[in-house]
Design a protein around this motif. Structure first.
Motif, PDB file in Angstrom:
ATOM      1  N   TYR A 110      53.189  61.582  57.099  1.00 50.30           N
ATOM      2  CA  TYR A 110      54.041  61.712  55.922  1.00 50.30           C
ATOM      3  C   TYR A 110      54.399  60.327  55.404  1.00 50.30           C
ATOM      4  N   LYS A 111      54.904  60.265  54.169  1.00 46.30           N
ATOM      5  CA  LYS A 111      55.257  58.985  53.559  1.00 46.30           C
ATOM      6  C   LYS A 111      56.763  58.888  53.345  1.00 46.30           C
ATOM      7  N   GLU A 112      57.267  57.687  53.576  1.00 44.95           N
ATOM      8  CA  GLU A 112      58.664  57.373  53.298  1.00 44.95           C
ATOM      9  C   GLU A 112      58.697  55.988  52.664  1.00 44.95           C
ATOM     10  N   ASN A 113      59.206  55.901  51.434  1.00 47.56           N
ATOM     11  CA  ASN A 113      59.194  54.641  50.672  1.00 47.56           C
ATOM     12  C   ASN A 113      57.775  54.064  50.610  1.00 47.56           C
ATOM     13  N   ASN A 114      56.840  54.971  50.401  1.00 45.70           N
ATOM     14  CA  ASN A 114      55.418  54.636  50.243  1.00 45.70           C
ATOM     15  C   ASN A 114      54.774  54.060  51.514  1.00 45.70           C
ATOM     16  N   THR A 115      55.452  54.205  52.646  1.00 44.99           N
ATOM     17  CA  THR A 115      54.884  53.797  53.947  1.00 44.99           C
ATOM     18  C   THR A 115      54.502  55.047  54.732  1.00 44.99           C
ATOM     19  N   LEU A 116      53.318  55.022  55.334  1.00 40.93           N
ATOM     20  CA  LEU A 116      52.831  56.181  56.076  1.00 40.93           C
ATOM     21  C   LEU A 116      53.357  56.167  57.504  1.00 40.93           C
ATOM     22  N   PHE A 117      53.895  57.307  57.938  1.00 37.66           N
ATOM     23  CA  PHE A 117      54.384  57.485  59.305  1.00 37.66           C
ATOM     24  C   PHE A 117      53.751  58.727  59.913  1.00 37.66           C
ATOM     25  N   LYS A 118      53.933  58.868  61.240  1.00 35.26           N
ATOM     26  CA  LYS A 118      53.521  60.077  61.953  1.00 35.26           C
ATOM     27  C   LYS A 118      54.774  60.717  62.559  1.00 35.26           C
ATOM     28  N   THR A 119      54.810  62.042  62.537  1.00 39.93           N
ATOM     29  CA  THR A 119      55.918  62.761  63.146  1.00 39.93           C
ATOM     30  C   THR A 119      55.381  63.897  64.000  1.00 39.93           C
ATOM     31  N   LEU A 120      56.077  64.184  65.100  1.00 40.31           N
ATOM     32  CA  LEU A 120      55.668  65.312  65.941  1.00 40.31           C
ATOM     33  C   LEU A 120      55.932  66.621  65.214  1.00 40.31           C
ATOM     34  N   TYR A 167      50.492  64.287  54.582  1.00 46.31           N
ATOM     35  CA  TYR A 167      49.263  63.610  54.177  1.00 46.31           C
ATOM     36  C   TYR A 167      48.128  63.769  55.190  1.00 46.31           C
ATOM     37  N   GLY A 168      48.295  64.643  56.162  1.00 49.15           N
ATOM     38  CA  GLY A 168      47.229  64.883  57.122  1.00 49.15           C
ATOM     39  C   GLY A 168      47.793  65.210  58.486  1.00 49.15           C
ATOM     40  N   ILE A 169      46.896  65.358  59.441  1.00 47.69           N
ATOM     41  CA  ILE A 169      47.276  65.770  60.789  1.00 47.69           C
ATOM     42  C   ILE A 169      46.304  65.137  61.779  1.00 47.69           C
ATOM     43  N   GLU A 170      46.785  64.833  62.987  1.00 51.64           N
ATOM     44  CA  GLU A 170      45.904  64.389  64.067  1.00 51.64           C
ATOM     45  C   GLU A 170      46.405  64.967  65.385  1.00 51.64           C
ATOM     46  N   GLY A 171      45.499  65.140  66.319  1.00 49.87           N
ATOM     47  CA  GLY A 171      45.878  65.631  67.629  1.00 49.87           C
ATOM     48  C   GLY A 171      44.828  65.274  68.654  1.00 49.87           C
ATOM     49  N   ILE A 203      49.653  53.681  63.154  1.00 52.65           N
ATOM     50  CA  ILE A 203      50.714  54.206  62.295  1.00 52.65           C
ATOM     51  C   ILE A 203      51.934  54.474  63.158  1.00 52.65           C
ATOM     52  N   ALA A 204      53.075  53.992  62.749  1.00 50.37           N
ATOM     53  CA  ALA A 204      54.299  54.159  63.534  1.00 50.37           C
ATOM     54  C   ALA A 204      54.725  55.619  63.577  1.00 50.37           C
ATOM     55  N   VAL A 205      55.276  56.015  64.727  1.00 46.09           N
ATOM     56  CA  VAL A 205      55.801  57.369  64.900  1.00 46.09           C
ATOM     57  C   VAL A 205      57.286  57.357  64.567  1.00 46.09           C
ATOM     58  N   LYS A 206      57.684  58.228  63.644  1.00 42.66           N
ATOM     59  CA  LYS A 206      59.086  58.304  63.215  1.00 42.66           C
ATOM     60  C   LYS A 206      59.439  59.755  62.929  1.00 42.66           C
TER      61      LYS A 206
END
Length: 270
Positions: A260-270, A37-41, A4-7
């Motif tokens: 999180y989702k943006e334009n129905n695409t899932l991304f990861k953010t810090l 939509y969730g969390i990872e670490g 998943i891309a980080v944005k």
């Protein structure tokens, strides 16, 4: 949840004051409220020097396998939508020469969830492939607080100090959540290597929990997520934390991302 891309999530929301539940010592980092939509670490597990035991026993080791501990090291994540769900690792008892230990000494997976829908309460049934137990902790007005863990005979899900793991809490479908623990690196600490060798533990493997009910997750409902390092205290939930000499050393969070989702695409953010 790989690849998943980080944005960066470019929003400005005022931080909210954290509520701290009594009866434990912990460090908690909480997100803003947003339709996550969730969390990872990724975390390296700490060395637990447990110093509170039943009958005032004085420990001489890192942990004492033969005495019941009253402090419990835990590393976990959580999400709050309609209700709270926590997942992660806690110091539990394990098998020693085909007998379950008295004291807790291995990190094993757990998941706790609050629901009035799919409860999944029940004990182990290894013959039928039910390798976990889910216990009702409390119930109020039909809302059930449930705690689940895997059977201790699966030593491939024993994790020890120095192991580096990626914890992921995500929604496989609306109103449900799931925990995945991915092994990144196996501990080279002599303490952990000796335990694995002495008690013939299997090489640690990736763990995936069953899906569990968690209303609001996997939807666009605003939510908060958290990561926590804690010293939980036996029979002390909701009370004032007890002073202790227990130390939990060298827990290292390498990173932590929110989905999180943006334009129905899932991304990861810090």
């Amino acid at each position: 949840m790989d690849n998943i891309a980080v944005k960066p999530l470019e929003i400005k929301i005022a931080l909210q004051k954290q509520a701290c539940f009594g009866g434990a010592w912990y460090h908690k980092v909480m997100s803003i409220e947003y339709p996550f939509y969730g969390i990872e670490g990724t975390v390296t597990l700490p060395i637990p020097f447990i110093r509170r035991y039943d009958q005032n026993y004085k420990a001489k080791h890192v942990v004492d396998l033969n005495h019941k501990n009253l402090d419990v090291s835990s590393i976990y994540m959580g999400g709050h939508a309609s209700d709270e769900s926590d997942v992660g690792l806690a110091l539990f008892r394990g098998y020693l020469d085909d007998q379950i230990s008295t004291g807790a000494f291995v990190y094993r997976p757990f998941w706790r969830y609050i629901t009035d829908e799919f409860e999944d309460i029940g004990t182990y049934d290894l013959e039928k492939g039910r390798n976990y137990a889910a216990t009702l902790l409390s119930e109020r007005n039909g809302i059930k607080n449930i705690y689940a863990q895997y059977h201790p005979s699966f030593t491939e899900y024993y994790y020890l100090p120095g192991d580096t793991l990626k914890l992921s809490l995500f929604s496989p479908k609306p109103n449900f959540m799931q925990l995945q623990i991915t092994v990144i690196d196996v501990s080279r600490l002599p303490y952990s290597a000796n335990l694995r060798r002495r008690y013939q533990m299997k090489v640690p493997q990736t763990f995936l929990s069953p899906m569990f009910s968690s209303k609001g997750h996997g939807t666009d409902m605003p939510k908060t997520y958290k990561r926590v390092n804690a010293i939980d205290q036996v029979r002390n939930e909701g009370k004032e934390a007890i002073l202790t000499k227990t130390e939990i050393l060298n827990a290292q969070w390498k990173n932590c991302f929110l989905y999180y989702k943006e334009n129905n695409t899932l991304f990861k953010t810090l």
